[in-house]
Design a protein around this motif. Sequence first.
Motif, PDB file in Angstrom:
ATOM      1  N   GLY A 259       0.795  -1.215   0.000  1.00 55.24           N
ATOM      2  CA  GLY A 259       0.000   0.000   0.000  1.00 55.24           C
ATOM      3  C   GLY A 259       0.828   1.265   0.000  1.00 55.24           C
ATOM      4  N   GLN A 260       2.117   1.144   0.302  1.00 52.63           N
ATOM      5  CA  GLN A 260       2.976   2.319   0.408  1.00 52.63           C
ATOM      6  C   GLN A 260       3.291   2.942  -0.954  1.00 52.63           C
ATOM      7  N   GLY A 261       3.669   2.091  -1.917  1.00 47.37           N
ATOM      8  CA  GLY A 261       4.035   2.614  -3.234  1.00 47.37           C
ATOM      9  C   GLY A 261       2.883   3.326  -3.900  1.00 47.37           C
ATOM     10  N   ALA A 262       1.699   2.731  -3.838  1.00 47.83           N
ATOM     11  CA  ALA A 262       0.525   3.360  -4.450  1.00 47.83           C
ATOM     12  C   ALA A 262       0.215   4.689  -3.766  1.00 47.83           C
ATOM     13  N   MET A 263       0.296   4.721  -2.441  1.00 45.98           N
ATOM     14  CA  MET A 263       0.030   5.963  -1.725  1.00 45.98           C
ATOM     15  C   MET A 263       0.996   7.064  -2.154  1.00 45.98           C
ATOM     16  N   MET A 264       2.291   6.748  -2.219  1.00 45.93           N
ATOM     17  CA  MET A 264       3.278   7.754  -2.626  1.00 45.93           C
ATOM     18  C   MET A 264       3.067   8.187  -4.062  1.00 45.93           C
ATOM     19  N   SER A 265       2.722   7.227  -4.934  1.00 44.40           N
ATOM     20  CA  SER A 265       2.512   7.544  -6.334  1.00 44.40           C
ATOM     21  C   SER A 265       1.342   8.505  -6.512  1.00 44.40           C
ATOM     22  N   LEU A 266       0.263   8.282  -5.783  1.00 40.77           N
ATOM     23  CA  LEU A 266      -0.890   9.177  -5.901  1.00 40.77           C
ATOM     24  C   LEU A 266      -0.603  10.549  -5.316  1.00 40.77           C
ATOM     25  N   ASN A 267       0.100  10.580  -4.182  1.00 38.92           N
ATOM     26  CA  ASN A 267       0.270  11.851  -3.475  1.00 38.92           C
ATOM     27  C   ASN A 267       1.225  12.822  -4.153  1.00 38.92           C
ATOM     28  N   ILE A 268       2.031  12.371  -5.109  1.00 37.45           N
ATOM     29  CA  ILE A 268       2.905  13.327  -5.795  1.00 37.45           C
ATOM     30  C   ILE A 268       2.141  14.179  -6.794  1.00 37.45           C
ATOM     31  N   HIS A 269       0.906  13.822  -7.099  1.00 33.46           N
ATOM     32  CA  HIS A 269       0.138  14.542  -8.121  1.00 33.46           C
ATOM     33  C   HIS A 269      -0.740  15.618  -7.497  1.00 33.46           C
ATOM     34  N   PRO A 270      -0.904  16.737  -8.208  1.00 31.42           N
ATOM     35  CA  PRO A 270      -1.781  17.800  -7.694  1.00 31.42           C
ATOM     36  C   PRO A 270      -3.228  17.319  -7.623  1.00 31.42           C
ATOM     37  N   GLY A 271      -3.929  17.815  -6.619  1.00 26.25           N
ATOM     38  CA  GLY A 271      -5.354  17.530  -6.518  1.00 26.25           C
ATOM     39  C   GLY A 271      -5.707  16.198  -5.905  1.00 26.25           C
ATOM     40  N   VAL A 272      -4.713  15.359  -5.593  1.00 26.37           N
ATOM     41  CA  VAL A 272      -4.969  14.039  -5.024  1.00 26.37           C
ATOM     42  C   VAL A 272      -4.427  13.994  -3.603  1.00 26.37           C
ATOM     43  N   VAL A 273      -5.285  13.598  -2.662  1.00 27.46           N
ATOM     44  CA  VAL A 273      -4.885  13.449  -1.261  1.00 27.46           C
ATOM     45  C   VAL A 273      -5.207  12.021  -0.856  1.00 27.46           C
ATOM     46  N   CYS A 274      -4.173  11.189  -0.769  1.00 31.37           N
ATOM     47  CA  CYS A 274      -4.346   9.755  -0.560  1.00 31.37           C
ATOM     48  C   CYS A 274      -3.883   9.343   0.829  1.00 31.37           C
ATOM     49  N   GLY A 275      -4.732   8.609   1.530  1.00 30.82           N
ATOM     50  CA  GLY A 275      -4.397   8.092   2.851  1.00 30.82           C
ATOM     51  C   GLY A 275      -3.965   6.640   2.794  1.00 30.82           C
ATOM     52  N   TYR A 276      -3.258   6.207   3.815  1.00 35.19           N
ATOM     53  CA  TYR A 276      -2.773   4.834   3.932  1.00 35.19           C
ATOM     54  C   TYR A 276      -3.689   4.092   4.886  1.00 35.19           C
ATOM     55  N   CYS A 277      -4.218   2.958   4.446  1.00 37.23           N
ATOM     56  CA  CYS A 277      -5.279   2.316   5.203  1.00 37.23           C
ATOM     57  C   CYS A 277      -5.014   0.828   5.389  1.00 37.23           C
ATOM     58  N   LEU A 278      -4.844   0.413   6.654  1.00 38.90           N
ATOM     59  CA  LEU A 278      -4.655  -0.996   6.974  1.00 38.90           C
ATOM     60  C   LEU A 278      -5.865  -1.615   7.663  1.00 38.90           C
ATOM     61  N   ASP A 279      -6.657  -0.782   8.319  1.00 40.97           N
ATOM     62  CA  ASP A 279      -7.814  -1.313   9.035  1.00 40.97           C
ATOM     63  C   ASP A 279      -8.949  -0.291   9.004  1.00 40.97           C
ATOM     64  N   PRO A 280     -10.145  -0.679   9.440  1.00 34.42           N
ATOM     65  CA  PRO A 280     -11.302   0.220   9.348  1.00 34.42           C
ATOM     66  C   PRO A 280     -11.122   1.549  10.072  1.00 34.42           C
ATOM     67  N   SER A 281     -10.433   1.541  11.212  1.00 40.49           N
ATOM     68  CA  SER A 281     -10.254   2.805  11.928  1.00 40.49           C
ATOM     69  C   SER A 281      -9.419   3.788  11.108  1.00 40.49           C
ATOM     70  N   ASP A 282      -8.449   3.275  10.329  1.00 42.08           N
ATOM     71  CA  ASP A 282      -7.679   4.157   9.437  1.00 42.08           C
ATOM     72  C   ASP A 282      -8.608   4.871   8.460  1.00 42.08           C
ATOM     73  N   ALA A 283      -9.530   4.113   7.863  1.00 43.45           N
ATOM     74  CA  ALA A 283     -10.447   4.688   6.886  1.00 43.45           C
ATOM     75  C   ALA A 283     -11.326   5.755   7.523  1.00 43.45           C
ATOM     76  N   PHE A 284     -11.863   5.456   8.702  1.00 46.10           N
ATOM     77  CA  PHE A 284     -12.741   6.410   9.389  1.00 46.10           C
ATOM     78  C   PHE A 284     -11.989   7.681   9.772  1.00 46.10           C
ATOM     79  N   LEU A 285     -10.822   7.532  10.374  1.00 46.31           N
ATOM     80  CA  LEU A 285     -10.074   8.690  10.850  1.00 46.31           C
ATOM     81  C   LEU A 285      -9.548   9.532   9.696  1.00 46.31           C
ATOM     82  N   PHE A 286      -9.125   8.882   8.612  1.00 47.63           N
ATOM     83  CA  PHE A 286      -8.675   9.629   7.436  1.00 47.63           C
ATOM     84  C   PHE A 286      -9.816  10.480   6.882  1.00 47.63           C
ATOM     85  N   ASN A 287     -10.999   9.901   6.777  1.00 51.23           N
ATOM     86  CA  ASN A 287     -12.138  10.644   6.247  1.00 51.23           C
ATOM     87  C   ASN A 287     -12.536  11.800   7.151  1.00 51.23           C
ATOM     88  N   GLN A 288     -12.529  11.581   8.454  1.00 55.69           N
ATOM     89  CA  GLN A 288     -13.002  12.613   9.371  1.00 55.69           C
ATOM     90  C   GLN A 288     -11.953  13.692   9.649  1.00 55.69           C
TER      91      GLN A 288
END
Length: 213
Positions: free
Chosen positions: A74-103
């Motif tokens: 998941g690290q490479g994809a996250m870094m690849s997305l985040n170098i581009h303008p307009g994209v804010v990508c979070g790293y997610c291993l479990d459901p709490s990551d998804a919730f906290l990133f969104n909030q």
Amino acid sequence: MKIALMMENSQAGKNAVVLNELQQVVAPQGDTVFNVGMSDENDHHLTYIHLGIMASILVNSKAVDFVVTGCGTGQGAMMSLNIHPGVVCGYCLDPSDAFLFNQINNGNALSLAFAKGFGWGAELNVRYIFEKAFTTGERGQGYPVERVVPQQANAAILNDVKAAVVKENFLDTLKAIDPELVKTAVSGERFQQCFFENCQVAEIEDYVRTVLA
């Protein structure tokens, strides 16, 4: 909401499982999923580098609202997305990551680890991640809620800093990338269907057509 799922070569064999869990979660609320990456190991070959290009085109052209992606860790994809303008990508291993990133961060993409820790019951973890990412109400409301004001302010500041660092507009940035990389990224049939049917920025569409010509 329009959601793009994109997977690269190392984890393409898991696409059907991930796609099914995502659709099962978001379809009941009327969201649409576009499976724009690799669907199996024999599909149009993509690396995590291509995923960043694909995500940036889809997000900046407003063809989709959110991107779900990942790679082995998941690290490479996250870094690849985040170098581009307009994209804010979070790293997610479990459901709490998804919730906290969104909030707290309120981004527009998530990168999952589809190999590391992806063992027995992995489809359940993926499903619960998607539930927390897409079915928990309004985004950007902070956690804990009494921290909402500084968290919203910091998320906005971070976006402003990224815009200042990436000084070129998106199209100039896209044109600065090796055209062969871009061509590979946009050559998939399902990607093209999603992009050309939903693109809202004519200049980006024109450039993609030029690359493909």
